[in-house]
Design a protein around this motif. Sequence first.
Motif, short mmCIF file in Angstrom:
data_model
loop_
_atom_site.label_atom_id
_atom_site.label_comp_id
_atom_site.label_asym_id
_atom_site.label_seq_id
_atom_site.Cartn_x
_atom_site.Cartn_y
_atom_site.Cartn_z
N ASN A 65 -25.02 -3.28 8.40
CA ASN A 65 -25.37 -4.04 9.61
C ASN A 65 -24.13 -4.73 10.18
O ASN A 65 -23.94 -4.78 11.39
N GLU A 118 -21.98 -2.19 11.87
CA GLU A 118 -22.62 -1.81 13.13
C GLU A 118 -22.39 -2.85 14.21
O GLU A 118 -22.15 -2.54 15.37
N ASN A 137 -26.30 -4.92 3.50
CA ASN A 137 -26.05 -5.54 4.80
C ASN A 137 -24.67 -5.21 5.36
O ASN A 137 -24.43 -5.40 6.55
N THR A 173 -34.02 0.89 8.17
CA THR A 173 -33.63 0.88 9.57
C THR A 173 -33.30 2.31 10.00
O THR A 173 -33.23 3.21 9.16
N LEU A 210 -28.57 -11.64 8.36
CA LEU A 210 -27.83 -11.08 9.49
C LEU A 210 -27.26 -12.16 10.41
O LEU A 210 -26.70 -11.86 11.45
N THR A 267 -23.81 -12.01 12.04
CA THR A 267 -23.52 -11.02 13.08
C THR A 267 -23.60 -11.62 14.48
O THR A 267 -23.14 -11.02 15.43
N THR A 270 -33.71 -3.80 14.87
CA THR A 270 -32.59 -4.47 15.54
C THR A 270 -33.01 -5.84 16.05
O THR A 270 -33.01 -6.12 17.23
#
Lengths: 280, 297, 453
Positions: free
Chosen positions: C319, C322, C316, C62, C300, C303, A240
């Motif tokens: 992601n 999320e 992706n 992940t 990313l 995001t 993350t």
Amino acid sequence: MNGGQKMSLSGTALKYFLLCATLIVFAGPLVWMLSTMMKTKMETYKIPPSLFPEQLTFEAFDRLFTVQPLMWKWIQNSFTISIFVALGAVISSSIVAYGFSRFATKYRDKLFPIVLLTLMIPPSIMMIPSYVLFAKLHWIDTWLPLIVPAWLGGAYYIFLFRQFFLTIPQELDEATYLDGGNRWTVYAKVIMPLSKPIIVTTIIFAFVNSWLDFLGPFLYIKNNEMFTLSVGLQLLIGQTSQDFPALAAGAFISIIPIGLLYFFAQRYIVEGVVLTGSKG
Amino acid sequence: MMKSLRKYDTLLFFLFIMPWIIGFITFFLIPFGTSVFYSFTDAKLPGAVEYEFVGLSNFIHMIDDPIFMKSLLNTMYFVVFGVPIVTAGMLVLALLLNFNVRGIALFRTFYYLPTLVPIVATVIIWRLVFNSEFGILNAGLSLLGMAKTDWIGGEHTIKPVIILLQVWISGSGVLIFLAALKNVPMHLYEAADIDGASRLRRFFSITLPMISPSILFVIIIQTMYNFQMFTEALLLSKGGPNYAAYTFVYNIYKSAFTDLKFSMAMSQSIFLFALIALVTFVLMKLSNRFVYYEGEK
Amino acid sequence: MNTKSKWLSSAWIMVLAMAIIFTGCGNNTNSNSDGANKPDAGSNGNSASTEPVTITYSQWGTAEELLRTQELLNTFMAANKDIKVKLEGKDWGSYWDGLTANAAGGTLPDVFKTSYAYIEKYAELGIFKELDSLLTANAFDLSNIDESLLGLHKYQDKQVSLPIDANVIVWYYNTALFNDSKTNPYGASTPSLEPTWEEIVDIATKMTLDKNGKNAGDADFDAKNIAQWGMSISPGSTMDWFLEPELWSNGAKLVNEDGSLALDTPEALEVLNFFIDLTKNKKINTTPAQIEGLGGQVNLSITTGKVAMNPGGNWNTTNYKEAGIKYGIAYLPKFKTNQTVVQPAGMAISANTKHEDAAVRLLSWLAGPEGQTELAKQGYSIPANKAAADAYIQTAGNENQIFLDAQQYGIISPFTAKKTDLVWTYGEQALKLPLSGEGDLQAAISDLASKIK
């Protein structure tokens, strides 16, 4: 009046000023971490950054534990390992150091430099061969590679213990022998009770070093549930990387237990590290 | 009778140091021997079935690795600049923390706290602070009218940042100095006061000589640490940019794990070991002249 | 009396030390023998009466991705009660170092994930089991897997790994940013399906805003205080999945046939200088420092809500969901022709597995129709097995059709050990900064060329 410590008011003020100025450097990053972890994710991308969160939120912790439910488990693991390492370091290193400080044999002066020499070897040399050794012993994916070496005398702690033991007068030993004591009673009943500061110091150093160790668990432990906090955090970064508040929260959690331990024990540490006063 | 007792004592001595002997053989001699053995082979991995003895070939071809020289120079940079800076930093901090003022215990705790932060968390925190866009450091500097600097990503700034990081986590060394400072006998200062010596003079003619064994100890530990430094560079910037923070041990790690040249990595390790041993030896020799041991006179 | 107690106490130390060693050994031998001494359940076909065999499966990913793999493994275990699979997960970076360490220690997982980029490099270590005869023996149908994908998982013409997914690279944009007049005051339109770089530059210029709301095209644009970026690319650190297809799009290449660096051709330099210009002069792309500031991963970047467009893989989308952002998808922007990269991850069996049979069954299941259909149903990975293509579209819906369509533009550029070194070891260090306009490009290219010799 007292040892020439002329204390003027301005002198004290200057001291506080210097201490506080330095404190900014040392505590500043930690404050920034606290601030970041209580921000919303969007606020961490603000320009210019806000020093303190506009609205306090602890959602970062929710996200942290959702992304990585194993956090608590890792903390427990780190604790268990570190306690065993600290115990082992104290017991084995003090016994070995007793040997190196109280026996007048010719082998002592030949072997002790070797103890110090081992401090000099780059762990990188050992990294892969040790891995092979542990694999042959079927120790991979267990905590044994992290714990067992600590029970077999760490050079650094042997050195610290020995330095401390040398400051304890030999007369005490002799008095014990006169009372019918032997080598072991001297160690257990005389030397160790007088060595509380260095014992506490070693416990803390060994505990902290084990708690902070990254390379060991990184190489030897593969099962996520067996991870220590250090390695777990690394996994978290991989998982993350954009979520700064959650990362800061993870860093925060990793400091709390050990910070508390240190706070309560720091008095002993300074007393324990005795390096002056005798030629190695 | 006396003689037999002594013999027996030697035996006891070995029993007492037995844990260390076992540890030394198992976790030191065996792996070290393995390393030396493989450094003369062309094995890609330890335990490889197929390998040949190649003599000194690995040592000769070490320099063919395109990163070898660069990483060696980087590591020398850390040793030459990092060690004195970090040691001096520790000493200054110890002097500050030796102030006899109220609440000093609290200051000590705060100064030591960074040392207790796991390295991965330290890296997280430093990335947050040094972040060129959203970090607090650049924000603060811009108030002073300075331009944004990419601290961690810059070829010229990454090494100083790593040295600074070492100062930040230097609590253990500070403690050693603090303990040494507390051990300086008060009567020496009292005598100096009677002579009317200045603070600076007191520091250089009493404090410094009295704590010189600790300074030597810290310098040696720091030297070894900087020779072996790796995790910080790995986690902070992957040794980049353009290998600016690629340390020698990082390159050993790369040789073994990425290039899959295990035997080469072992040769490089032994080279490093020789270098560390040499530097430490020189330091020890030099120190005889500067380090003062109580009881010597 | 005295001597005795001395002896006793010293012995105690020894016993303590040894006890630790032996209990450790003992424990482990026990757990190890669990699998080792039991007959392979699969081989005697007598599964009901024997205890299940435990094998390990290792992959990178992940937390989300690991959870999904666990689901797959659970389905497998439900159907194969005689096999227990233990999942080991690492992040991408430590996965490969870990694999090397495992190979060194003889502790390789029984089955593990592979990337086409690392096949040759690790095959040279002999860690893969050759699959050809095993697959034939198990009647595994290879015809459902694309020949080119299979080829990327071969070493010296032998199948050492089976492709399980066919990930593809596309161009994403944050639709919320385009729809809000606060973040899109100049009314830039979203990219078309097959955008040219000209179009993307135009959009990105309008979407790059300073703190006063001026865009990058304005004369008094404040480049020192950018609040929103038009795009986020980092060609120097994403050579394999971004720079290479872009080079192909302009008729250039990353590496020559002989493995040497091909970046000094006029076509290649045109591409490189174009990218430098985006960051250095046009200021519509994030610098490496800014990418680091935004979390360090270009794919990313959107995001964060601070970047309008970035390249990324089909995986992706997880992601993005999320992070709760709305996104649109286009093909990678083109210079002349549409190009992209298909990245087939695969699965291999350790050369020294003790449970060959169980390992083969797991592999056949995961790469075969059943496992691939389950994978497709999750809707995140594109199955490599054509038998599962329908299932993927049914689950993922039409919005993901583009991932299947884009496959036709995949470049055919196999990974050699040398190229792996170029892309993963030396390339990023040397080119990351020069390709964003910091430092001398020519020097970096010749330096890099000499390193991969």
